[in-house]
Structures are given as C-alpha cells and as structure tokens.
Design an enzyme around this catalytic site. Structure first.
Site, PDB file in Angstrom:
ATOM      1  N   ASP A 117       0.825  -1.206   0.000  1.00  0.00           N
ATOM      2  CA  ASP A 117       0.000   0.000   0.000  1.00  0.00           C
ATOM      3  C   ASP A 117       0.863   1.261   0.000  1.00  0.00           C
ATOM      4  OD1 ASP A 117      -2.700   1.264   0.430  1.00  0.00           O
ATOM      5  OD2 ASP A 117      -1.682   1.994   2.221  1.00  0.00           O
TER       6      ASP A 117
ATOM      7  N   GLU B  93       0.962  -0.679  -5.142  1.00  0.00           N
ATOM      8  CA  GLU B  93      -0.021   0.373  -5.388  1.00  0.00           C
ATOM      9  C   GLU B  93       0.772   1.669  -5.541  1.00  0.00           C
ATOM     10  OE1 GLU B  93      -3.627   2.937  -3.402  1.00  0.00           O
ATOM     11  OE2 GLU B  93      -1.943   2.191  -2.254  1.00  0.00           O
TER      12      GLU B  93
END
Length: 957
Positions: free
Chosen positions: A626, A679
């Site tokens: 993330d 990401e």
C-alpha cells in the site's frame, strides 16, 4: 500455573541417620532466632539456646549434648572460652572415626565459629536463614575493615544493644581470633572434605573474616565453602535500579552466583512474605532484606539445580528462578539484528513459549535501544512488572527475559523506562497475537496448525503471475459477511469465489489495527492477524481452505506508515525509533500517521522480515504493498520548505528505494511462487523491473511483480461517467493506456478506494437510467477483462450494488434475494462476471502475453464518433480473440471490422448484452465468416451486429 516437580539434580546430604525434612515447622517459622536444627531438636534448641545467639546453624543431624553445648559457648567474649570450644570441637571429631564424615559439617561449623567467628548466618536444609542476625554476634573478625563491615551490617539489622555488644567484642578479641581462625582453617582437612559433600545442607557465613594475617600458619588453599563469607545482600545501587526499573543486567545480581564462602542466592519478589531455596531435598529460607529483596549464602562448591518456594499471603508459589537461566538469544541472532539481516526476526523477538535448559516457559525479547530499563508485565504478575526485570544483551538494543511456567494465552506488555526516567507501557511490536480491540495487550501464542495445502504450494510456482491467469476478488473480511469468524468465513468464502471463477482473493489488511474505520490501513500489530475474527491459527485455517479450493490469497501490506497510538510504535522507547528522527520526515501529511525510518537497519529488518512472516507462516501467495508513492518521494503531499532533498539534491527517498528493493529481492528468493504488487500512482520508472537492471533514471528496478494501473482506472472510469453523446470527446481516455501498457506489469484495479467516500459504486458511476447503468457496467467489465493486464474487482461490484461500500454493513446481499423484484438484474451481472472469468481462464490469449506487445493488436482505436473500440488479443501461438466494445446506446448493424484472413470463422464467446445477463439480447448467434474485403489495414473483414452499450468477445470457430 502448574508447579514443576522438584529437580532431580544432585542432592545435598545431611548428617548420616537423619533425613532433612521437606518443610520447616510452624514453630520454626515463628522463631525469632531462625534456628537451623531439625524438628527433633527444635524444642530443645528453643529452650536452651537464646535466639540471638544462633550464630551457627546446625545441619539436619542429631547432635550429642556436648555438640549443643559447644554451639552455645561460641558467643562468649573470652579467648579462653574460644580455645576450649575449639578443643572440644577437635576432640569430638577424633572420638569416632566412623562418625567423622557424617558430623563434619556441624563440627566444622562449631570450630569455625569458635575460631573465626564467621559473621553471617548458617542455614540448615529445614531452617530459616539467620544471615542478618549472626553478623552482629561475631566478635572475632580478623581485620579492622572486617570489623567495620560487620558493624555496618549490624547497624542496619540489629538493635542498639546488639551493636554495642558487637563493637565491644570485636575490639577485645581480634588478635586472639586471628590466630585461632588460622589454626582452625589449616588443621582440619577431613572437615573440609565433609563440608564439600554436604554443602547444600547449611548456609555459609555472610561476612568474610580473613585469617591470613596470622603469621604462625603457612598459606593454604581454601575451598569456597570454607572461606569466610561476604554478605549476599544486594547493594544499595543495584536495589535502587531494580526498584526503579533501570537495571540493564539483573541476572548479574539476582539468581545464584559463586561468592566467597559458597553460593549467594538473591531473589527479588515484591509482596512476598518469604522465599525458600529448594535444591533436591534441601530447603533454605533466604533473609528478608526488605522491599521485596531476599538473600542468603550457602556453602556450596557449584550452583545447584534449584527452585524457589515463594510465600505470599494465602498461597505458596513453587517456581523456577527466572534469573538462573542463560540468554535465549545467541550471538548470531544479535549480530543479524544489528546488521538488519535477520530474515526470521519473528523467531528471535517477541514472546515465544519454549523449553529452555530443560524448563518450559516463555522467552520475552524486545528491541528498545534507548530504554534505561525494560520490565515485562502481564496477567501472570497482575500487571506489575517490578519483579520481572529484563536484561540488555550487549549493544544490540535487545532486552530479554525467560520466564518459567508462563505459557500460551497470557496477556503481556513491556514496561519501558524512557531516557528521561518516565515510564510507558507498550504492546509488543513483534506480538503474533493480540487482544480484541479496543483492548491493546499482546497475547502469548504458538501455532499448532497442520497445513493441508502442499499441492497448492507446489503448483503455484509453475508460472510467474504476469504469465498466468490472474483475476482478483478484493475482500474486506470483517464486512464481507459481518459477524463471521475466520473459520466461518472458511466455510463460505472459498465456495463463493470459486463459483465466480476468480483465481485469487485479495484481503484488505488483516494485520491488527485499533480503529476499524481505517479498514486495516493503520496497523499497530504488524505480526498479528486481527483478533476481531479469531486466532492466528483460525486465520491459517481460512487461508488453507482457500488454497484447497484452488484460490490464491493476496494480502494488503502497509509498510509505509503507522499510527501514533501511545501504546504502540510511536517513540517506542522514549525517542523516535521506528519513525524517522526528523519530524519533517516522520510525519505523514495526509493521514496524521508516522512514516517508518527506512534507513535504519533494524527498522528495515522489522519490515522485510514482516513480509516474509506472512508468506512463510501464513502461506500468503502475494503482498499488495500500500501507498508506495508516499514512500518514494520526499516531497509527497508536502509544500516547499516542508521537506529536505536527498544527498543528490533530488526528491527521491533513497532509503525507501533501497528498502523496497531489498524486500522484493528477499521475498522472491525465499518464497518461490509469491508475487508482490505495488499500489503506485506515479510514473516512477521500473516499479516491476528487476532490482539489478538500471533504468534511465539511474535506479535499479524496485523489483515488484505487478503494479496497479491507477492511470487506466482513473481514465477509463472518467470516460464511462460521461453521457454517451459526449464520449467521442473523451475517446483518448480509453486508448491512452495502450501507450504505456507494457512499461510495467499491470493490474487493472476497481478497488475499494473507488466505491467509497462519495465516489459512488461502480454501477452508480454510470450515466443514464437503471437499464443503461447496468448495461454500461457490464460493457465496462467486458472491456476490462479483455484489456492487457490482470483484473481486480472489489466485493459488491460483481452484482452491481448501487450503494457505496460501508465497513459497517458490507455488501447489500439482499439484492440477490429471490424475493426482491430486481434480483434477476443483479444476479445477471454476477452471472456475467462468472462467465468472463470462465472464458478468460480458458483462453491463453487473454493472459499469456499481458506484458508483451506481441499479445495485442488494434483493430480500430480511432472510431471516436461511433464510441467503438476493437482489438485483438493473441497467445504465443498467434491464436486470436477479438474484443469489440460499443459504448453508444444504439445498435450498430453490419459494423465492419478488419480481421486476420487465416481465421475461417468467428463465434461469440461472450456478449454482455445477452438476455441472461439482463441485456436486450442483441447477439450474433451464428458463426461469422470473414469476407475478402480489406478493412482497417487487414486483408479480410467481418460484419457484426453491435449491441448497445456492450462488449462482445469472438473466438475462432
């Protein structure tokens, strides 16, 4: 806690013919003199010998009357009396050779008292220690320094009358005593031998009186148990540090240690009434030195195997001494931790039930280099860590303590003394299990799970993820079916995902987090699956169930930042530790969290090992990392003046780059078949390039396996949100992705981020009435599954949920209730997703060359006025699939498209407008044969009927 059986170590023996009793009697416990005779002698001893004169305690042997008299005559202050006592002792030892060895200990004790006036209490196996009382009664110390030491101890523990007597006796008898002591210690070899054999049966003196000043006796080698002892009590400085929680090496003062006169035993047991050392059949109660400290000196050659009987009000605890154990961590562990290269860090730090030196218990260890001291507190000590002080292992910054008889299920935290002297109670950063939030304690755990997914693990490494079918169903476990545990989810989730044809599930962060509204993206327990849904083994069961159903498991992983909770990682040991020391670098401007200090070896190790932990311990098949962009740029969400350039003057976070490269290289090396996914929302060069291949920017690749294509997602959703009449002006938003489609290995994500916080659900983003919204939704999914790249779809979007997702209630499953009037429309969308996955997995052209330009050819990409996009996907053998999307709400009859001439006929594989999906059922039911009419630069062409707002896939017939 279950008491441990008594040690089977060597048994210190008492005098022949008399067995040492297991427990002291009540009368002996109450005796102010703490006499050391066996129960048979207790009454006579109490009646004939004053309590204050029990300078030398007997072993558990029945003494003749003369022996008792000798002991009682040891205290008088005249030299003649002392000599008489000595003669009596010698005579006693020579009367019967047979009893010489048996009585060596008491006789030697008598002689030693008469000649050397040992200034400490001697203990028997069944009596209480009198170390603090006998010191004041010794009047024959050989040196002025010894006299001062005796007087000093007497001052602390005796009455004023005793102190005066001691001082007077010491002043009048020093000269005679020196000579006598020398004579006694050099004249009785048999006594020394016997004493060595029976050392554990008595307590050695507490203050050493040197006999070496007597010039008449030659120098002799004296065994430890015959030396005149020193006080075993802990010094004032160590006491203060232990009480204040700032002692870095409690094992150096607590436990059992060789000392002049034998073995010194020291214990720190706050609130205890008494502490007794138990070695085999020998018991010796330690002196109560106040404030929870206990000590005593036994005339032993070696430290025995022993246990402690700790008496509290209303109970007696039989336990091992935590301070008798060697460190549980070796030099290699500490070296690797310091270098930041301990790839199995979770095995070295944290709380681990184990057997150490033959004893079961739990090893606690924590990295806190700035701490003045660390103590462990938990349910096992009523959250008072005063008596459980940890030791610092050199310069590593690691603190360690093995606590016997502590096992799984106990709650604990670390009480850390900060550099400024204040204290903080912290959860274990390496805890592998936690309490259910909002409770914050760590839980001792170990896994007993037996895996059944060996076949899956063997198969998953057969092909890399970017060359295999890869369609992902993203799930937020707590809200997918609210209220279900890991094990209950294991009964429902695998079947549901398998039925829809997805190859993988991606779990939003399962690592422990205090605030459910963060969806798991503000992690405090990096090594613990959230306890909201069950235990770590329960989570293993869920992963195992998915694997046995043929479903891979990806997990969102958050190494970019952590929350500021005062019980977690923030300023863990009183100073910035896991976060960067520079406040500008530490504070994350968007989320109010703290960023990790990726340049610190131990912090980098903490994170790299964490990635491995999930893959190795929980069989996770991939990590979606993330917020990578926030890690890569020093100026991420920062204004000028709020960030400092790197050493080259740039804005790249070189420490984060090095960390990501190391993490990816290590994971791929150690766990074949896994995939890491970034990401990353910028155009950083080489996110999925190998770490050793440098790009135009001069950096090696970050080493990820896949990258979310955030550009495609934003552009394509922007296009779909326009009314069809305006889409021709935004046609490039659907074609631009092919300009960079092969710069990285991409995943096309329709994730949770796109269906929350006012962004609306996927179907609600579409324009038009309800029918058109669903038609657009279906057409978009068909286009997405055909586009180069892997697919990810968030839960609820597979059946066109109209509402945004909420973690409070999850997907609107009631939309699929047969009793609901619009149920066929939602079920139709779900059926389409199932068919897309089924055809996709069976068609290598749609996934085999996702990262190779040879796998894609435009047929028509510039039909903006028609809102039409058509392209070919090819497998390595050149077998094509034709995808045609019509994003206009009109039917286009006989729409001509150029195709390869070597395909004799085409037939529909998927038509998103089919009636079973809720469409208008405009189809091409018969095989479509190409015509020899060149079109779109190709030698042949076909004519199709294009349904409104639809995507059609055609394969060679």
């Amino acid at each position: 806690m279950t008491p441990r059986p008594e040690s089977s170590g060597s048994r210190p023996k008492g005098t022949a013919g008399e067995k040492i009793p297991e427990q002291p009697t009540a009368a002996q416990k109450k005796s102010a003199a703490k006499k050391a005779a066996v129960p048979k002698q207790a009454a006579a001893k109490k009646a004939t010998a004053p309590a204050k004169k029990a300078a030398v305690k007997k072993t558990a042997a029945v003494q003749p009357p003369a022996s008792k008299a000798t002991a009682k005559k040891a205290a008088p202050a005249k030299t003649t009396a002392k000599k008489a006592v000595e003669k009596k002792a010698v005579a006693k030892k020579t009367v019967a050779k047979k009893a010489g060895a048996e009585k060596a200990v008491p006789e030697t004790a008598t002689a030693a008292k008469a000649t050397a006036e040992k200034p400490a209490a001697t203990k028997t196996a069944a009596k209480k220690t009198t170390a603090k009382k006998t010191t004041a009664k010794k009047a024959t110390t050989a040196k002025a320094t010894a006299t001062k030491a005796v007087a000093k101890k007497a001052t602390a523990k005796k009455t004023a009358t005793k102190k005066a007597t001691t001082a007077k006796a010491a002043a009048t008898k020093s000269t005679t005593t020196k000579a006598t002591a020398t004579k006694a210690t050099t004249a009785k070899p048999p006594a020394k031998k016997a004493t060595a054999k029976k050392a554990a049966a008595k307590k050695a003196p507490a203050k050493k009186a040197t006999a070496g000043n007597a010039t008449a006796a030659p120098a002799q080698t004296v065994p430890p148990e015959m030396e005149l002892g020193v006080s075993p009590a802990i010094g004032a400085a160590d006491r203060d540090r232990l009480l204040n929680g700032t002692h870095h090496d409690p094992h150096s003062v607590l436990g059992a240690h060789p000392a002049p006169g034998g073995i010194a035993f020291r214990a720190f047991r706050p609130y205890a009434l008494s502490v007794t050392v138990v070695a085999g059949e020998v018991r010796a109660e330690l002196d109560d030195d106040g404030e929870g400290f206990f000590s005593g000196l036994l005339p032993l050659r070696e430290v025995p195997e022993y246990r402690l009987l700790v008496e509290y009000e209303g109970t007696v605890l039989d336990t091992e001494d935590a301070y008798r154990f060697l460190p549980t961590l070796g030099d290699l562990d500490l070296h690797l931790i310091g270098e930041g290269r301990h790839e199995e860090l979770w095995t070295a730090l944290g709380a681990h039930p184990m057997t150490h030196q033959g004893v079961t218990g739990t090893r606690f260890s924590v990295w806190a280099p700035n701490a003045l001291g660390v103590r462990v507190a938990g349910t096992f000590n009523f959250w008072d860590g005063t008596g459980h002080v940890m030791r610092s292992l050199g310069s590593s910054g690691v603190w360690e303590l093995f606590l016997p008889d502590i096992g799984e299920g106990e709650l604990y935290k670390f009480e850390i003394t900060r550099p400024d002297g204040s204290k903080t109670m912290r959860a274990d950063p390496m805890a592998r299990r936690t309490e259910v939030p909002p409770a914050t304690s760590s839980v001792i755990t170990s896994s007993q799970y037996e895996w059944g997914d060996a076949a899956w693990l063997d198969r998953r490494a057969e092909a890399p993820a970017h060359e295999a079918p890869f369609s992902v169903y993203e799930v937020h476990l707590p809200s997918w079916r609210p209220g279900l545990t890991y094990r209950q989810l294991a009964e429902q989730l695998p079947g549901y995902v398998k039925n829809l044809g997805f190859t993988h599930v991606e779990l939003m962060p399962v690592a422990e987090h205090p605030f459910g509204g963060s969806w798991g993206y503000q992690v405090t327990g990096f090594y613990a699956p959230t306890a909201r849904l069950g235990t770590p083994d329960d989570f293993r069961y869920l992963v195992d169930s998915l694997h046995r159903a043929g479903i891979g498991v990806l997990m969102d992983w958050v190494p970019a930042h952590f929350p500021r909770d005062a019980w977690a990682l923030a300023e863990f040991d009183g100073r910035p530790l896991y976060e960067h020391a520079d406040p500008l670098r530490a504070a994350h401007p968007d989320w109010g969290t703290l960023e990790f200090d990726f340049g610190r070896n131990e912090v980098r190790n903490f994170l790299v090992a964490n990635a491995l932990y999930w893959c190795e311990e929980f069989h996770i098949d991939g990590l979606r990392v993330d917020a990578v962009a926030s890690m890569l740029y020093l100026d991420y969400s920062r204004e000028p003046g709020q960030w400092t350039p790197n050493e080259h003057g740039g804005r790249e976070n070189l420490d984060a780059v090095a960390f990501l490269q190391e993490m990816n290289a290590t994971v791929y090396r150690r766990v074949p078949g896994v995939v890491t996914i970034a990401e990353e929302s910028t155009a950083w060069d080489g996110v999925t390039r190998a770490t050793h291949h440098k790009g135009p920017s001069g950096f090696g690749g970050l080493g990820f396996g896949l990258k979310w294509n955030m550009g495609w997602m934003h552009d394509s959703l922007q296009y779909m949100s326009h009314e069809p009449v305006y889409r021709k002006y935004h046609h490039h938003e659907m074609t631009f992705s092919m300009v960079y489609a092969y710069s990285e290995n991409y995943v096309l994500p329709i994730s949770h981020d796109e269906v929350v916080h006012g962004k609306r659900s996927l179907v609600s983003k579409m324009p038009g009435d309800w029918w058109q919204q669903r038609a657009n939704h279906r057409a978009y999914l068909g286009f997405m599954w055909a586009h180069p790249g892997k697919q990810l779809l968030f839960m609820g979007q597979e059946f066109a949920q109209g509402a945004e997702w909420s973690e409070a209630h999850g997907p609107d499953w009631w939309l699929l209730d047969p009793g609901y009037g619009a149920e066929p429309e939602h079920r139709g969308v779900r059926d389409l997703v199932r068919d897309l996955n089924t055809v996709y997995r069976a068609t290598p052209a749609l996934w085999r060359l996702d990262t190779d330009p040879a796998g894609f050819e435009w047929v028509v990409g510039d039909a903006a006025d028609d809102n039409v996009l058509a392209f070919l996907r090819l497998d390595p053998e050149g077998t094509p699939v034709l995808s045609v999307s019509n994003f206009a709400p009109v039917v286009r009859q006989d729409y001509r498209l150029g195709v390869p001439e070597d395909v004799p006929a085409w037939h529909e594989a998927v038509n998103t407008d089919a009636a079973r999906y809720g469409g208008s059922d405009v189809t091409n039911p018969d095989p479509v044969k190409p015509e020899a009419q060149p079109w779109h630069g190709r030698p042949a062409s076909i004519r199709l009927t294009l349904p409104p707002l639809s995507t059609v896939w055609l394969r060679p017939a």
